[in-house]
Design a protein around this motif. Structure first.
Motif, PDB file in Angstrom:
ATOM      1  N   GLY A   3       0.788  -1.216   0.000  1.00 29.60           N
ATOM      2  CA  GLY A   3       0.000   0.000   0.000  1.00 29.60           C
ATOM      3  C   GLY A   3       0.823   1.270   0.000  1.00 29.60           C
ATOM      4  O   GLY A   3       0.280   2.362   0.209  1.00 29.60           O
ATOM      5  N   GLU A   4       2.129   1.148  -0.251  1.00 29.50           N
ATOM      6  CA  GLU A   4       2.979   2.341  -0.270  1.00 29.50           C
ATOM      7  C   GLU A   4       2.887   3.061  -1.618  1.00 29.50           C
ATOM      8  O   GLU A   4       2.648   2.441  -2.654  1.00 29.50           O
ATOM      9  N   ASN A   5       3.102   4.356  -1.585  1.00 27.97           N
ATOM     10  CA  ASN A   5       3.326   5.127  -2.799  1.00 27.97           C
ATOM     11  C   ASN A   5       4.821   5.080  -3.087  1.00 27.97           C
ATOM     12  O   ASN A   5       5.634   5.503  -2.260  1.00 27.97           O
ATOM     13  N   VAL A   6       5.167   4.572  -4.262  1.00 24.77           N
ATOM     14  CA  VAL A   6       6.566   4.303  -4.592  1.00 24.77           C
ATOM     15  C   VAL A   6       6.940   5.053  -5.861  1.00 24.77           C
ATOM     16  O   VAL A   6       6.237   4.967  -6.877  1.00 24.77           O
ATOM     17  N   ALA A   7       8.040   5.778  -5.813  1.00 26.49           N
ATOM     18  CA  ALA A   7       8.560   6.468  -6.987  1.00 26.49           C
ATOM     19  C   ALA A   7       9.933   5.914  -7.321  1.00 26.49           C
ATOM     20  O   ALA A   7      10.645   5.420  -6.437  1.00 26.49           O
ATOM     21  N   SER A   8      10.320   5.987  -8.597  1.00 26.97           N
ATOM     22  CA  SER A   8      11.618   5.445  -8.981  1.00 26.97           C
ATOM     23  C   SER A   8      12.242   6.275 -10.087  1.00 26.97           C
ATOM     24  O   SER A   8      11.562   6.916 -10.886  1.00 26.97           O
ATOM     25  N   TYR A   9      13.572   6.234 -10.093  1.00 29.33           N
ATOM     26  CA  TYR A   9      14.367   6.922 -11.113  1.00 29.33           C
ATOM     27  C   TYR A   9      15.345   5.912 -11.691  1.00 29.33           C
ATOM     28  O   TYR A   9      16.143   5.320 -10.964  1.00 29.33           O
ATOM     29  N   THR A  10      15.260   5.673 -12.994  1.00 27.29           N
ATOM     30  CA  THR A  10      16.087   4.682 -13.664  1.00 27.29           C
ATOM     31  C   THR A  10      16.681   5.275 -14.936  1.00 27.29           C
ATOM     32  O   THR A  10      16.234   6.319 -15.417  1.00 27.29           O
ATOM     33  N   SER A  11      17.665   4.584 -15.492  1.00 27.28           N
ATOM     34  CA  SER A  11      18.255   5.021 -16.760  1.00 27.28           C
ATOM     35  C   SER A  11      19.047   3.857 -17.361  1.00 27.28           C
ATOM     36  O   SER A  11      19.456   2.939 -16.636  1.00 27.28           O
ATOM     37  N   PRO A  12      19.294   3.907 -18.689  1.00 30.71           N
ATOM     38  CA  PRO A  12      18.678   4.840 -19.636  1.00 30.71           C
ATOM     39  C   PRO A  12      17.242   4.412 -19.932  1.00 30.71           C
ATOM     40  O   PRO A  12      16.764   3.430 -19.353  1.00 30.71           O
ATOM     41  N   HIS A  13      16.593   5.130 -20.815  1.00 29.01           N
ATOM     42  CA  HIS A  13      15.234   4.756 -21.191  1.00 29.01           C
ATOM     43  C   HIS A  13      15.260   3.947 -22.482  1.00 29.01           C
ATOM     44  O   HIS A  13      16.221   3.990 -23.242  1.00 29.01           O
ATOM     45  N   ILE A  14      14.186   3.227 -22.712  1.00 28.95           N
ATOM     46  CA  ILE A  14      14.052   2.449 -23.951  1.00 28.95           C
ATOM     47  C   ILE A  14      13.583   3.337 -25.094  1.00 28.95           C
ATOM     48  O   ILE A  14      14.137   3.301 -26.190  1.00 28.95           O
ATOM     49  N   HIS A  15      12.567   4.150 -24.838  1.00 27.60           N
ATOM     50  CA  HIS A  15      11.967   4.912 -25.928  1.00 27.60           C
ATOM     51  C   HIS A  15      11.779   6.380 -25.573  1.00 27.60           C
ATOM     52  O   HIS A  15      12.164   7.258 -26.326  1.00 27.60           O
ATOM     53  N   GLU A  16      11.182   6.665 -24.424  1.00 29.23           N
ATOM     54  CA  GLU A  16      10.888   8.039 -24.030  1.00 29.23           C
ATOM     55  C   GLU A  16      11.560   8.380 -22.716  1.00 29.23           C
ATOM     56  O   GLU A  16      11.595   7.555 -21.791  1.00 29.23           O
ATOM     57  N   PHE A  17      12.069   9.591 -22.600  1.00 28.13           N
ATOM     58  CA  PHE A  17      12.725  10.048 -21.385  1.00 28.13           C
ATOM     59  C   PHE A  17      11.824   9.885 -20.169  1.00 28.13           C
ATOM     60  O   PHE A  17      12.306   9.589 -19.057  1.00 28.13           O
ATOM     61  N   ASN A  18      10.525  10.038 -20.357  1.00 27.09           N
ATOM     62  CA  ASN A  18       9.557   9.958 -19.253  1.00 27.09           C
ATOM     63  C   ASN A  18       9.679   8.653 -18.472  1.00 27.09           C
ATOM     64  O   ASN A  18       9.369   8.613 -17.276  1.00 27.09           O
ATOM     65  N   GLU A  19      10.112   7.581 -19.146  1.00 28.02           N
ATOM     66  CA  GLU A  19      10.237   6.281 -18.480  1.00 28.02           C
ATOM     67  C   GLU A  19      11.178   6.326 -17.290  1.00 28.02           C
ATOM     68  O   GLU A  19      11.075   5.503 -16.370  1.00 28.02           O
ATOM     69  N   ARG A  20      12.106   7.278 -17.300  1.00 25.04           N
ATOM     70  CA  ARG A  20      13.108   7.332 -16.233  1.00 25.04           C
ATOM     71  C   ARG A  20      12.516   7.747 -14.889  1.00 25.04           C
ATOM     72  O   ARG A  20      13.079   7.418 -13.839  1.00 25.04           O
ATOM     73  N   ILE A  21      11.425   8.478 -14.917  1.00 25.51           N
ATOM     74  CA  ILE A  21      10.855   9.060 -13.693  1.00 25.51           C
ATOM     75  C   ILE A  21       9.441   8.537 -13.529  1.00 25.51           C
ATOM     76  O   ILE A  21       8.541   8.890 -14.290  1.00 25.51           O
TER      77      ILE A  21
END
Length: 430
Positions: free
Chosen positions: A71-89
């Motif tokens: 039930g937690e709200n979870v955020a993540s930051y990853t790299s690189p992206h596959i297609h769109e920069f938005n995937e990172r955040i």
């Protein structure tokens, strides 16, 4: 070049970011620390940092899924992206919108002053700004390169996970495992748990844990898995154990190792209520991570698309291919970045590949296709077709493949991304 104005969109900002620093990679924490201090962001409730050579992306989505099950709200930051920069955040599995990222970019630029931030550093700070606005319970930060001097290391973690250490990015991190391990160990903090997800423990990791006072939790020593005859697996940690687990929904037997490390991380955080077979099986049944041993069927052709970009990940891909049934030939479409152990990657794949097509990965740092083809021919003694683009390579592979053949696309995120777009199999929800 002046920064984009308030009416400019995300693409304009991303193009501008590429011009901001003379160096694509410029390791060091001074610039990021200065700007972060000026931003005056609130610290997230919990921070988990994930480092390692391979398996970081898989590990992050597993942590996301399991904490979300609580039930937690979870955020993540990853790299690189596959297609769109938005995937990172991401927040709760959903990519940040263009508008949210632009707003974060604007705030970073207002605090930047004269700091020559790299593309990755600027993006990392923007992710932290975005997380400050959505206030998640947990933030997961994936290290981009190394650990000690990577931009995400400006945030002190509450727990760390290092998946494994093998050779990659040697130009930046060192040309032996111990030197690279010392860089990755730089994410450790005193009195903080750090899970090491491989039983092959470098001395540098042990030494760093002793020096910093971190609580080192090692696969095969402090936690382990047992595969059972019924296709399930059991996990045991320092104090807890779980039986009757299904394999994660991500392809590859190596995902059990990643999943086991995630459970050790959860135990170290004191979230023992999550160490329950029903919860774990539900969380790991719906994992989605494009471009990792991803099987696709299109127009009577079979594909495996995988971002393997170093020797160890190429070996995992080769093993996966070797266990697929009803395949006559394997046609490999490969495009790689400069600085990779190309011979090692080719050597790992050569036993399972019948035909090769070299292409230019969609990156300014791509190894030219003709050079790549020469290496393939020299190492394997087999011919290698040259294609200028990923699309052209896919078309050539499709035309030469029969229904009983397998087309494999690999070598880089910058090869897999365009391939998935061409195959119309990628979606970025935001």
């Amino acid at each position: 070049m002046n920064p984009p104005g308030s009416r400019n969109g995300l693409d304009d900002w991303l193009r501008w970011l590429e011009t901001l620093s003379p160096n694509e990679i410029d390791l060091g924490l001074e610039r990021v620390t200065e700007v972060l201090d000026r931003l005056e962001l609130a610290r997230p409730g919990r921070v988990i940092t994930v480092a390692g050579t391979n398996g970081k992306g898989s590990t992050v989505v597993m942590i996301e899924a399991l904490l979300s099950a609580a039930g937690e709200n979870v955020a993540s930051y990853t790299s690189p992206h596959i297609h769109e920069f938005n995937e990172r955040i991401r927040s709760n599995g959903t990519a940040a919108s263009d508008e949210d990222i632009v707003t974060a970019f604007q705030r970073v630029e207002a605090a930047r002053q004269d700091a020559a931030l790299t593309y990755f550093e600027f993006g990392t700070l923007a992710a932290l700004v975005y997380f400050d606005s959505v206030r998640p319970d947990t933030v997961i930060l994936e290290v981009g390169l190394g650990g000690r001097l990577d931009a995400v290391n400006v945030v002190d973690p509450d727990a760390c996970l290092i998946t494994n250490v093998t050779l990659d990015h040697c130009d930046w991190l060192g040309d032996d495992v111990e030197t690279i391990a010392a860089e990755k160990a730089g994410i450790m903090r005193g009195d903080t748990a750090v899970v090491f997800g491989s039983s092959q423990l470098p001395v540098a990791i042990s030494n760093a844990a002793i020096k910093t006072g971190a609580d080192l939790i090692v696969a095969g020593r402090d936690f382990r898995i047992i595969e059972t005859d019924d296709g399930l697996w059991n996990w045991s940690g320092r104090d807890e154990s779980v039986d009757g687990l299904n394999a994660p929904s991500l392809e590859g037997r190596h995902q059990l190792q990643n999943a086991s490390a995630v459970l050790a991380l959860v135990e170290s955080l004191g979230m023992r209520s999550l160490l329950n077979a029903e919860i774990i099986n539900r969380a790991f049944a719906m994992l989605n991570l494009p471009g990792r041993l991803q099987q696709i069927a299109r127009s009577d052709r079979r594909y495996v698309v995988d971002v393997a970009h170093n020797v160890d990940s190429a070996r995992v891909l080769a093993e996966f291919i070797s266990h697929l049934n009803d395949i006559d030939r394997v046609i490999a479409v490969i495009g790689v970045q400069r600085g990779k152990d190309l011979q090692g990657m080719i050597g790992a794949l050569a036993p399972v590949v019948n035909h090769w097509i070299a292409c230019d990965a969609a990156s300014g740092n791509a190894r030219p296709a003709d050079e790549l083809a020469q290496e393939v021919v020299a190492y394997t003694g087999k011919p290698c077709l040259v294609a200028n683009t990923v699309d052209a390579a896919l078309e050539a592979a499709r035309e030469s493949a029969k229904k009983t053949d397998l087309i494999v696309v690999t070598g880089s995120f910058y090869t897999v991304g365009p391939a998935l777009l061409r195959l119309n199999d990628f979606r970025c929800a935001h």
